[in-house]
Design an enzyme around this catalytic site. Structure first.
Site, short mmCIF file in Angstrom:
data_model
loop_
_atom_site.label_atom_id
_atom_site.label_comp_id
_atom_site.label_asym_id
_atom_site.label_seq_id
_atom_site.Cartn_x
_atom_site.Cartn_y
_atom_site.Cartn_z
N HIS A 26 -2.22 -8.07 1.48
CA HIS A 26 -2.59 -8.44 2.83
C HIS A 26 -3.06 -7.66 4.03
CE1 HIS A 26 -0.36 -5.08 5.52
NE2 HIS A 26 0.49 -4.79 4.79
N CYS A 77 2.67 0.85 11.53
CA CYS A 77 3.37 1.95 11.40
C CYS A 77 4.07 2.48 12.64
CB CYS A 77 3.26 2.31 10.04
SG CYS A 77 1.34 1.83 8.90
N GLN A 111 -7.81 0.67 3.76
CA GLN A 111 -8.37 -0.45 4.48
C GLN A 111 -9.87 -0.39 4.54
OE1 GLN A 111 -7.43 -0.92 7.56
NE2 GLN A 111 -5.72 -0.50 7.39
N THR A 127 10.31 -6.89 -12.42
CA THR A 127 9.76 -8.77 -12.12
C THR A 127 8.52 -7.98 -11.00
OG1 THR A 127 11.20 -9.48 -12.93
CG2 THR A 127 9.84 -10.94 -12.23
N GLY A 147 0.75 -1.31 0.21
CA GLY A 147 0.00 -0.18 0.31
C GLY A 147 0.71 1.45 -0.09
N ASN A 163 -7.24 4.47 9.77
CA ASN A 163 -6.83 2.69 9.42
C ASN A 163 -6.94 2.76 11.31
OD1 ASN A 163 -5.25 5.19 8.76
ND2 ASN A 163 -2.77 4.07 10.21
#
Ligand SMILES: Cc1ncc(COP(=O)(O)O)c(C=O)c1O
Length: 411
Positions: free
Chosen positions: A223, A346, A201, A259, A90, A173
């Site tokens: 995730h 975070c 979120q 990639t 994100g 969040n």
């Protein structure tokens, strides 16, 4: 007296009842991989070829990625799979939109140098905008009230032809507050200003659609919806231009070189069916969250729920437990095998109170007493009951300790 307190603290830790399993109420930080993701991971790993290769080893991965892009574009209700750009998370998605848009205008129309975001954005939005100031960006912040509202008139007044991009999160969040993205995007569009929403979120918690919102850009992360870490998504409306942050082999139509992480991409695509049936999950989480909040408010004194009256995510509850430090609460609950958070993951380990809570007008002391609970698709009533019982126990004990300390200081 000091000795009494010490003995009490040691005794209280020793007397904690350990529940056997860990109860996870931190689903806004990350979510456990879904059973189907775990089952299929090995199968996907076998497709180890590079999706950009044109030989046989590339074909399987390329097909899997094409199919995943289609499913993910349907999941976010985009109008074309090519509007989906894969990133790593994100934060990278937010960086790509902000830096990519700023770089584009820097080259083509440097007078458009104003970047606007709400006061409670994730650091990957606010810090990214601020990081562009030395290159000439002017960052403006839309205020958010304690009850989680943006004043639309104030917002509209901030918009002019110098604005390059507006970024407002779909849902917070921390407090779970949901913003009226369709309305905000419409106002920006009327002034021909690009609009981005950080929907990291919102996905998997409320029904959403980028076409319905009519935004130019949106960010997502696998995730947070029971897929795997390593796959972020930028939705970029057809025709919008983004400068790539990573120069290289031209993957993702030159908008994000490198990639792709096919395993994490396939996992997110696998979750698209679950995400599309979010309404039932939303109702279940909301009922449990409301039950939990009612129990907490009626059984524990001096607790406030931040932005309780606002439109909020169905799974999120941010409490201010007066007289108790959020960090101490978290550690005590951890000892009892409950995983919760004091703010965004975070910021974990950062002793400063949450910037987003302060920006809503919550005091320093209140923010330091905050506890964020975020339920998941599979949270049960039994888990909630065990949690509220434990919280009650911990709060009573910590408040008693604080009272004894106060008494000691007056002696
Ligand atoms: C609203 C919001 N935006 C962005 C992010 C960053 O996502 P990631 O951890 O995948 O980089 C988070 C993470 O918690 C978030 O809550």
């Amino acid at each position: 007296m000091r000795l009494v307190i010490k003995v009490y603290v040691v005794y209280s830790y020793l007397s904690m009842n350990k529940t056997k399993t860990v109860i996870y109420l931190d689903n806004n930080a990350t979510t456990p991989p879904h059973e189907r993701v775990l089952e299929k991971t090995f199968e996907w790993l076998k497709l180890w070829g590079n999706p950009s290769s044109i030989h046989g080893h590339g074909r399987g991965p390329k097909n899997l990625m094409r199919e995943a892009r289609r499913k993910i574009s349907e999941m976010i209700v985009a109008s074309n799979p090519l509007e989906v750009i894969f990133t790593s998370c994100g934060s990278e998605s937010n960086n790509l939109v902000i830096r990519g848009t700023f770089d584009y205008f820097y080259k083509t129309n440097p007078k458009k140098n104003v970047l606007i975001c709400s006061a409670i954005e994730h650091p990957s939005v606010i810090k990214t905008m601020k990081a562009l100031e030395p290159r000439g960006a002017e960052v403006k912040i839309i205020p958010v009230s304690r009850s989680g509202e943006i004043d639309l008139a104030v917002y509209e007044n901030m918009l002019n032809d110098k604005v390059a991009l507006v970024s407002v999160m779909s849902a917070s969040n921390e407090s779970g507050v949901i913003f009226p993205i369709k309305k905000l995007a419409k106002i920006a569009r009327q002034k021909e200003i690009l609009f981005h929403t950080d929907a990291v979120q919102a996905l998997g918690k409320i029904p959403l659609g980028v076409t319905h919102w009519d935004v130019d850009f949106a960010s997502f992360a696998g995730h947070k919806v029971y897929a795997l870490r390593g796959c972020g998504v930028v939705y970029a409306k057809r025709g919008t231009i983004l400068e790539s942050l990573i120069t290289g082999g031209g993957q993702e139509r030159g908008r994000r070189c490198g990639t792709e992480n096919l395993l994490a991409i396939a996992a997110l695509a696998e979750m698209s069916v679950e995400v599309k049936s979010v309404e039932a999950k939303k109702n279940k989480m909301e009922a449990l969250r409301d039950y939990m909040e009612n129990r907490i408010l009626s059984e524990i004194s001096d607790v406030e729920i931040i932005a309780q009256t606002a439109k909020r995510l169905p799974n999120t509850s941010c409490l201010i437990v007066s007289g108790v430090s959020g960090e101490t609460l978290l550690m005590n609950l951890d000892l009892k095998n409950f995983s919760v958070s004091t703010g965004s993951a975070c910021s974990a380990g950062n002793p400063e109170p949450s910037a987003a809570l302060l920006a809503m007008g919550i005091s320093h002391a209140e923010a330091q007493s905050s506890l964020r609970l975020s339920l998941g698709w599979n949270t049960t009533k039994e888990e909630i009951d065990l949690f509220v019982d434990a919280l009650k126990d911990v709060v009573v004990r910590l408040r008693k300790i604080a009272q004894m300390r106060e008494l000691e200081n007056t002696l």
